[in-house]
Design a protein around this motif. Structure first.
Motif, PDB file in Angstrom:
ATOM      1  N   ASP A  39       0.853  -1.197   0.000  1.00 25.25           N
ATOM      2  CA  ASP A  39       0.000   0.000   0.000  1.00 25.25           C
ATOM      3  C   ASP A  39       0.884   1.239   0.000  1.00 25.25           C
ATOM      4  O   ASP A  39       1.011   1.939   1.005  1.00 25.25           O
ATOM      5  N   ILE A  40       1.506   1.504  -1.131  1.00 26.39           N
ATOM      6  CA  ILE A  40       2.457   2.610  -1.244  1.00 26.39           C
ATOM      7  C   ILE A  40       1.813   3.965  -0.949  1.00 26.39           C
ATOM      8  O   ILE A  40       2.386   4.776  -0.219  1.00 26.39           O
ATOM      9  N   PRO A  41       0.611   4.262  -1.470  1.00 27.34           N
ATOM     10  CA  PRO A  41       0.005   5.572  -1.183  1.00 27.34           C
ATOM     11  C   PRO A  41      -0.211   5.815   0.315  1.00 27.34           C
ATOM     12  O   PRO A  41       0.073   6.903   0.819  1.00 27.34           O
ATOM     13  N   LEU A  42      -0.724   4.807   1.016  1.00 29.25           N
ATOM     14  CA  LEU A  42      -0.975   4.963   2.448  1.00 29.25           C
ATOM     15  C   LEU A  42       0.317   5.230   3.201  1.00 29.25           C
ATOM     16  O   LEU A  42       0.415   6.200   3.977  1.00 29.25           O
ATOM     17  N   THR A  63       3.207   6.186   2.088  1.00 30.26           N
ATOM     18  CA  THR A  63       3.856   7.427   1.659  1.00 30.26           C
ATOM     19  C   THR A  63       3.303   8.609   2.440  1.00 30.26           C
ATOM     20  O   THR A  63       4.055   9.472   2.909  1.00 30.26           O
ATOM     21  N   LYS A  64       1.988   8.662   2.579  1.00 30.71           N
ATOM     22  CA  LYS A  64       1.358   9.753   3.337  1.00 30.71           C
ATOM     23  C   LYS A  64       1.796   9.718   4.806  1.00 30.71           C
ATOM     24  O   LYS A  64       2.155  10.750   5.383  1.00 30.71           O
TER      25      LYS A  64
END
Length: 256
Positions: free
Chosen positions: A172-175, A177-178
């Motif tokens: 889950d790169i987007p999660l 990253t945030k």
């Protein structure tokens, strides 16, 4: 674990299977250590009875340092799942390097919790797994050798958290990253924690200790290691430090 095949290494189920195998190794190393007394002199710097020429550390550190130098010469610490206790002392191997693909981030070797692992092992684990308190000068060498096997097994297991962290980041790169940009340590910890899996680990350890911890030839049924102590070690030491490794690794994941 095939470190030349990244797709297998970053599979969470494969990682969990590897961690299960490590449990057996750690349990049996603890059982070997349980045959000896605590031997506090092995861990004291400049102990009068264990004077080492041109060395200021403890007897354990001297043995561990020299062993790691030898192991580095035969490529042990080129493997991505091995973390040295003396990273500034290891040497280049005379064997050809293995062409491992880049699985972890380049800074991964800098995430090194071995000093903490060694301190906690000496202060908290040794009293739990030793046969009795006190010194036994006839077995100082055997004690240090057994300690090193325990320490290296614990280190490998705990630092495997870097592979867990990378696998979760990739899932889950987007999660992540945030969360990393926000430096939200609390939510990172929440997302890497799987309470159900942790409970299964503790249940499995209890069963293993009940089986492995008893010598079947001993009519008294005396335990070499108790389920309570093993669960305590994992619950209060191994799992929490593993998660510290994961969090530190993830917080730096966007450096590239």
């Amino acid at each position: 674990m095939y470190f030349t095949r990244p797709e297998t290494v970053l599979n969470l189920q494969n990682i969990r299977n590897e961690l299960v195998r490590m449990e057996d190794t750690i349990i049996f190393k603890f059982i070997e250590r349980s045959h000896f007394a605590t031997c506090p002199s092995v861990y004291k710097e400049q102990h009068p009875g264990l004077t080492i020429p041109n060395f200021e550390g403890s007897f354990l550190n001297w043995v561990l340092l020299n062993l790691e130098i030898t192991q580095s010469r035969i490529r042990r610490f080129e493997s991505p799942d091995e973390t040295p206790f003396f990273p500034d002392k290891i040497q280049k191997s005379f064997l050809p390097s293995v062409n491992y693909p880049q699985i972890l981030a380049p800074y991964a070797p800098e995430v090194n919790y071995n000093d903490k692992i060694k301190d906690v092992y000496i202060e908290k684990i040794i009293p739990l797994i030793s046969r009795k308190d006190g010194d036994d000068s006839n077995n100082f060498g055997s004690v240090a050798t057994s300690d090193i096997e325990c320490l290296q097994s614990l280190s490998r297991r705990i630092h495997f958290g870097k592979f867990v962290a990378e696998a979760k980041f990739q899932s889950d790169i987007p999660l992540y990253t945030k969360l990393i940009k926000d430096k939200d340590v609390e939510r990172i910890m929440e997302n890497i924690t799987n309470s159900a899996v942790e409970e299964k680990i503790l249940e499995r350890l209890t069963k293993k200790a009940e089986v492995y911890g008893v010598d079947p030839t001993n009519k008294k049924g005396e335990k070499r290691i108790t389920p309570e102590y093993l669960v305590k070690i994992y619950k209060e030491i191994v799992i929490p430090i593993t998660k510290e490794v994961e969090v530190e690794y993830l917080l730096r994941r966007l450096e590239d």
